[in-house]
Design an enzyme around this catalytic site. Structure first.
Site, PDB file in Angstrom:
ATOM      1  CB  SER A  25      -0.873  -0.026   1.257  1.00 30.86           C
ATOM      2  OG  SER A  25      -1.461   1.214   1.455  1.00 30.86           O
ATOM      3  CE1 TYR A  80      -4.347  -2.954   5.002  1.00 25.36           C
ATOM      4  CE2 TYR A  80      -3.667  -0.649   4.909  1.00 25.36           C
ATOM      5  CZ  TYR A  80      -3.939  -1.848   4.279  1.00 25.36           C
ATOM      6  OH  TYR A  80      -3.798  -1.933   2.918  1.00 25.36           O
ATOM      7  CE  LYS A 139      -1.824  -5.124   3.088  1.00 26.83           C
ATOM      8  NZ  LYS A 139      -1.939  -6.385   2.395  1.00 26.83           N
TER       9      LYS A 139
END
Ligand code: UDP
Length: 358
Positions: A128, A154, A158
């Site tokens: 991301s 989150y 990643k």
């Protein structure tokens, strides 16, 4: 019997996963989905099958269940893995960090370990743009832009995911890994058969807009109008999900041409930033719908503006986004209006038979 290359697509019933499965099939690959449908629904599978006109191989398995996933590796000869499966709601990850770390990291560890055991060396990881530190001059973000301290569990998963694969690659030099860092995927397949299916109240802008316009939600709140941008609202690089899906096909093809011990990070964006207010205006002018919205306070953790320098994807993958923002918004609206309704399928098939537009 045609000889198509099997590709494992984890989370293949999800938003980007389902569109990628369609593109893989249309480009001669044979995707095999592992997805337990906790963030998807059967209608997506039906939609994929309608588009590609064939049955899809699907295992309804929780990827944290190592033994079950191993059984899948035993019966297929994958040439590549595309690992989409992950929880992705930033706000929820702040409230439920253990859920996010446990799921996003264990699924990756299982899939990576099994890929190595079964000699599957081509690996694409969904990453991301949230990992980037936004440059002070607000320039486009390239793959060389420094990374920031993750602002949510989150984002940490990643960043850790990339780190884990980089570490694994050190002792497994046959691996070829592509980290695809997505900007803001929006839209839906032009057929209207598949699209985004947020569970509960959406977190992302586009589904929030379409659901508000449909009357499912009362009002959109624009998070902040005092940012240092032309109209005071945040800027993002919104990219059509089918463009992102095509980039995965280009990614698999590129990986196949590479020598072992390849690792690349590639941005997937359009290179164009749009503000929240611009997106609302575009939505209203494209659809003719009046959106009920108001300004509200900033959302914690939001970056003021971020958009991609997408040159590396163009150079290495020979891929560039080709669908307009108007196309992306109108496809999202079409999907919202027709989601899963049987009439969608019938209308589409009639239009195809007649050779007319749908
Ligand atoms: N946004 C908003 N209202 C919403 C959802 C999002 O104003 O209900 C804004 C958000 O602040 C951001 C942009 O829309 O500036 C894109 O948000 P999204 O959550 O879709 O993506 P991300 O923040 O991950 O880039």
């Amino acid at each position: 019997m045609e000889n198509r290359k099997e590709i494992l697509v984890t989370g293949g019933a999800g938003f980007i996963g389902s569109h990628t499965v369609v593109e893989l099939i249309q480009n001669g690959f044979d995707p095999v989905i592992i997805d337990d449908f906790r963030n998807s629904e059967e209608v997506i599978l039906e939609g994929i099958e309608r588009i590609v006109k064939r049955k899809i191989k699907v295992y309804r398995i929780d990827l944290t269940d190592y033994n079950k996933v191993r059984e899948v590796f035993k019966v297929h000869q994958f040439c590549a893995v595309i690992h989409f499966a992950a929880y992705k709601a930033v706000g929820e990850s702040v409230d439920r960090p253990i859920k996010y770390y446990r799921n996003n990291l264990n699924t990756l560890l299982n899939v990576a370990e099994l890929a190595i055991e079964f000699n599957v060396f081509e690996f694409i990881f969904s990453s991301s743009c949230t990992l980037y530190e936004v440059p002070l001059d607000c320039a486009a973000v390239s793959e060389k832009t420094p990374l920031c301290e993750p602002t949510s569990p989150y984002a940490s998963t990643k960043k850790m995911g990339e780190r884990i694969l980089n570490d694994i690659a050190k002792t497994n030099p046959r691996l070829k890994i592509l980290f695809l860092r997505y900007f803001n995927p929006i839209g839906a397949h032009f057929s209207g058969f598949i699209g985004e299916l947020p569970q509960g109240r959406p977190n992302n802008l586009l589904p929030y807009i379409t659901q508000t316009a449909m009357g499912k939600l009362q009002e959109l709140t624009v998070f902040g109008n005092d940012y240092d941008t032309a109209d005071g609202t945040c800027i993002r690089d919104y990219i059509h999900v089918s463009d992102i899906a095509e980039a995965h096909v280009a990614g698999v093809q590129w990986l196949m041409e590479q020598l072992p011990n390849t690792k690349e990070v590639i941005n997937l964006g359009t290179g164009q930033g749009k503000s929240v207010s611009e997106i609302i205006s575009l939505f209203e002018s494209i659809t003719g719908e009046k959106l009920n919205w108001k300004f509200g306070p900033r959302r914690a953790g939001d970056k003021e503006q971020i958009f991609a320098n997408a040159q590396k994807a163009k150079k290495l993958l020979r891929w560039t986004s080709r669908r307009s923002i108007e196309e992306a918004i109108s496809s999202a609206w079409k999907w919202e209006m027709k989601k899963g309704s049987p009439s969608v399928f019938i209308c589409y098939e009639k239009a195809q038979q007649k050779g007319t537009c749908f």
